[in-house]
Design a protein around this motif. Structure first.
Motif, PDB file in Angstrom:
ATOM      1  N   PRO A  70       1.402  -2.509   4.988  1.00 12.96           N
ATOM      2  CA  PRO A  70       2.515  -2.226   4.086  1.00 12.96           C
ATOM      3  C   PRO A  70       2.176  -1.219   2.983  1.00 12.96           C
ATOM      4  O   PRO A  70       3.026  -0.429   2.588  1.00 12.96           O
ATOM      5  N   GLU A  71       0.947  -1.220   2.502  1.00 11.80           N
ATOM      6  CA  GLU A  71       0.587  -0.265   1.453  1.00 11.80           C
ATOM      7  C   GLU A  71       0.554   1.163   1.998  1.00 11.80           C
ATOM      8  O   GLU A  71       1.049   2.094   1.359  1.00 11.80           O
ATOM      9  N   LYS A  72      -0.012   1.328   3.178  1.00  9.57           N
ATOM     10  CA  LYS A  72      -0.041   2.653   3.794  1.00  9.57           C
ATOM     11  C   LYS A  72       1.382   3.115   4.126  1.00  9.57           C
ATOM     12  O   LYS A  72       1.718   4.279   3.929  1.00  9.57           O
ATOM     13  N   ALA A  73       2.206   2.208   4.614  1.00  7.77           N
ATOM     14  CA  ALA A  73       3.593   2.552   4.928  1.00  7.77           C
ATOM     15  C   ALA A  73       4.334   3.025   3.679  1.00  7.77           C
ATOM     16  O   ALA A  73       5.069   4.015   3.729  1.00  7.77           O
ATOM     17  N   ALA A  74       4.134   2.340   2.564  1.00  8.74           N
ATOM     18  CA  ALA A  74       4.789   2.745   1.322  1.00  8.74           C
ATOM     19  C   ALA A  74       4.381   4.164   0.933  1.00  8.74           C
ATOM     20  O   ALA A  74       5.221   4.977   0.523  1.00  8.74           O
ATOM     21  N   GLU A  75       3.107   4.471   1.090  1.00 14.79           N
ATOM     22  CA  GLU A  75       2.635   5.832   0.791  1.00 14.79           C
ATOM     23  C   GLU A  75       3.311   6.857   1.692  1.00 14.79           C
ATOM     24  O   GLU A  75       3.742   7.916   1.231  1.00 14.79           O
TER      25      GLU A  75
END
Length: 92
Positions: A70-75
């Motif tokens: 989820p953190e990479k997706a947000a980026e």
């Protein structure tokens, strides 16, 4: 299939509203959603819906093993929004 619907809407609206639309269909993420506490089902099970309950068990079994970060997706989502080329058909 629903992404194709939104892409067609995007082409119709982008010019008229001077804005952009990006369709994102990322799949599953490692979040708290698949925990037992998040997937509440009725205590009384109806036999016609037993396949649905099996699907819920599968969600619980896969908790923490989803491929999406989820953190990479947000980026990536932020990068897409800020991109000068955010034509909806260019990101698939």
């Amino acid at each position: 299939m629903i992404d194709k619907f939104f892409i067609s809407i995007a082409y119709q609206l982008v010019g008229r509203l001077s804005n952009g639309i990006i369709v994102i269909a990322p799949g599953g993420f490692r979040t708290e959603f698949n925990k037992v506490a998040s997937l509440v089902v009725a205590a009384n099970r109806i036999s016609d819906y037993l396949p649905l309950y099996e699907g819920i068990k599968e969600f619980i079994r896969n908790d923490g093993n989803q491929l999406g970060d989820p953190e990479k997706a947000a980026e990536v989502f932020i990068e897409l929004v800020n991109s000068p080329n955010n034509d909806p058909s260019s990101h698939s």
